[in-house]
Design a protein around this motif. Sequence first.
Motif: not given
Length: 265
Positions: A58-65, A72-77, A79-89
Amino acid sequence: MSEEWVTAEEVHAKRAEFEAALGGWRRPAAHGLVHEADGRLEVVRVNLEGEGPLPAAILATVTGYRAGGAALPLSTAELDRAIELLAPAEACTALRHPNLWAWRLLREALDGKGSAVAVFADRIDGPAPADPHLRALLAEVHRGREEDADGGTTLWRPVGPAELELLRASGMREWPPRLADQPIFYPVLREEYAAEIARDWNVDASGEGHVTRFRVATDFARRYPTRQAGGSGHLELWIPAEDLPALNAHLLGPVEVIGSFRPPA
């Protein structure tokens, strides 16, 4: 209704789905988030290879890694997206979700000050990386060690009389092979912890317990992350039995017995 992954199988399937969408993806040897504030770096969460593969994807999806070592700098937006993607788990109560909890705490902290960095290490041994965020991540991976300037790391191991006899047969120069039901060799990072095991476990199990100390090349020791077994001072290395010949080849000098315990008279 928002998406929920209720079973472990659903979580694993989603992980595979995320990874399949990442062209050129290679799982990192370690990854985590770093909170940077007031010139200080705080490692929020560390995952080793095989731990947290879904959060890594998920972090790779958000950051492009995709692969290699990177900070890789992670903006608040983001990080919010990463949390949103992981939350269903989180709907899967059969699994723990420490990354999701850590990410949420970091997000709260970022409302006050500082910035976040997603850090990926492609290896946990080798020379110290130039990037300070990667260095901070690896320092956490290798925490609690007594690494000397001459390139050696001091370790301790509690042993019973049978293992000590085999050690002495080698001239205190080789750790004996593990038994069939002993797949891991456990040296520890603190003399006090080794003494606790020798006194409280080896004495009961075999009538006496001994504390040994030995030094191994730091480059070799760094292949293995620090593991915590219980309390904060219970730090160990978990070295697979098949790696014992390599460990013996990297010993710096003989193994020493520095303490012994026997039942009270």
